[in-house]
Scaffold this motif. Sequence first.
Motif, PDB file in Angstrom:
ATOM      1  N   MET A  62      34.877  17.618  45.855  1.00  0.00           N
ATOM      2  CA  MET A  62      35.494  18.889  46.261  1.00  0.00           C
ATOM      3  C   MET A  62      34.410  19.911  46.626  1.00  0.00           C
ATOM      4  N   TYR A  63      33.359  19.966  45.794  1.00  0.00           N
ATOM      5  CA  TYR A  63      32.232  20.877  46.045  1.00  0.00           C
ATOM      6  C   TYR A  63      31.609  20.573  47.412  1.00  0.00           C
ATOM      7  N   SER A  64      31.399  19.280  47.663  1.00  0.00           N
ATOM      8  CA  SER A  64      30.766  18.862  48.912  1.00  0.00           C
ATOM      9  C   SER A  64      31.657  19.201  50.118  1.00  0.00           C
ATOM     10  N   GLN A  65      32.965  19.000  49.965  1.00  0.00           N
ATOM     11  CA  GLN A  65      33.883  19.313  51.069  1.00  0.00           C
ATOM     12  C   GLN A  65      33.923  20.815  51.334  1.00  0.00           C
ATOM     13  N   LEU A  66      33.940  21.603  50.246  1.00  0.00           N
ATOM     14  CA  LEU A  66      34.012  23.062  50.426  1.00  0.00           C
ATOM     15  C   LEU A  66      32.706  23.603  51.000  1.00  0.00           C
TER      16      LEU A  66
END
Length: 256
Positions: A62-66
């Motif tokens: 999620m961190y990487s996508q955001l």
Amino acid sequence: MSLWKDVQDLVGGEQNATILAVSISVGLVFVTTLLIWLCRGSRARGRNFLLIGLNGAGKTLMYSQLRYREEKHTVMSVAENKGKVHIRDNKIEKVFDIVDIPGHDSLRKILLEKYLPTARGIVLVVDSSSFSKDVRDVAKLLFSVLATSSVRRNRASILIACNKQDIPTAKSAKLVEQMLEKEIDALRTTRAAALSDTDDTRSSVQVGKSGKEFSFADVHPLSVRVAECCAKDFDALDDRETDLNRVIDWLLASAA
Ligand SMILES: Nc1nc2c(ncn2[C@@H]2O[C@H](COP(=O)(O)OP(=O)(O)OP(=O)(O)O)[C@@H](O)[C@H]2O)c(=O)[nH]1
Ligand SMILES: [Mg+2]
């Protein structure tokens, strides 16, 4: 002394000069107090948005996508990831400080102690596809967050992000919410019993309303929202209900 004489001449008499001097002093004290209050206030409120949850829930993806709009290959995290996430809200770019906290038990404990006092918002990432077996551990984590004094003082916003909605066995947000409320209700009872054994009533914080079944509606001064999401294939998914848009909407609302 000659400066004081000049001021008196300028304002037309000693009395006027004294009034001016007193007014300036009062003004300075007021501005200084206001500045100190504003600085303290912004620090107390916290500025970080934390991604927390059990191992493998999908926090780092999620961190990487955001942050990078990329589906990176992830492995079990052994340190926090910290960075700025830029989100466009109607033509205005907003910046969020996001911290991805590893799910590993002992690491999580140390890092939560460090970062919870700085939290403006907390995203509890849940693996909805394995929720039945995880519910107790997730409830314990959430309960401890809800009872943390710095989180309550800062009135942090909390989002339960029901991740991995692309997996057919994923539980819906409604079901995750109901199961967590039931489990936290049970935890409250056991905790109350443990406290009455030790008589340590000073450290007890009321989570939810006493004498009533636990509900996320009763966690004032905190606010808890629940949303479905999917950190995988963020851009590839057309369905707004199952990508990260609800997390993004919540971030924007929490920062407003
Ligand atoms: N199908 C599916 N898989 C996901 C999703 N989000 C994460 N994953 C996968 O779940 C696994 C764990 O994801 P991570 O992001 O590393 O999990 P984490 O919460 O950071 O785990 P820790 O660092 O151990 O705390 C990876 O294989 C991800 O690709 C999702 O929405 N759908
Ligand atoms: Mg991770």
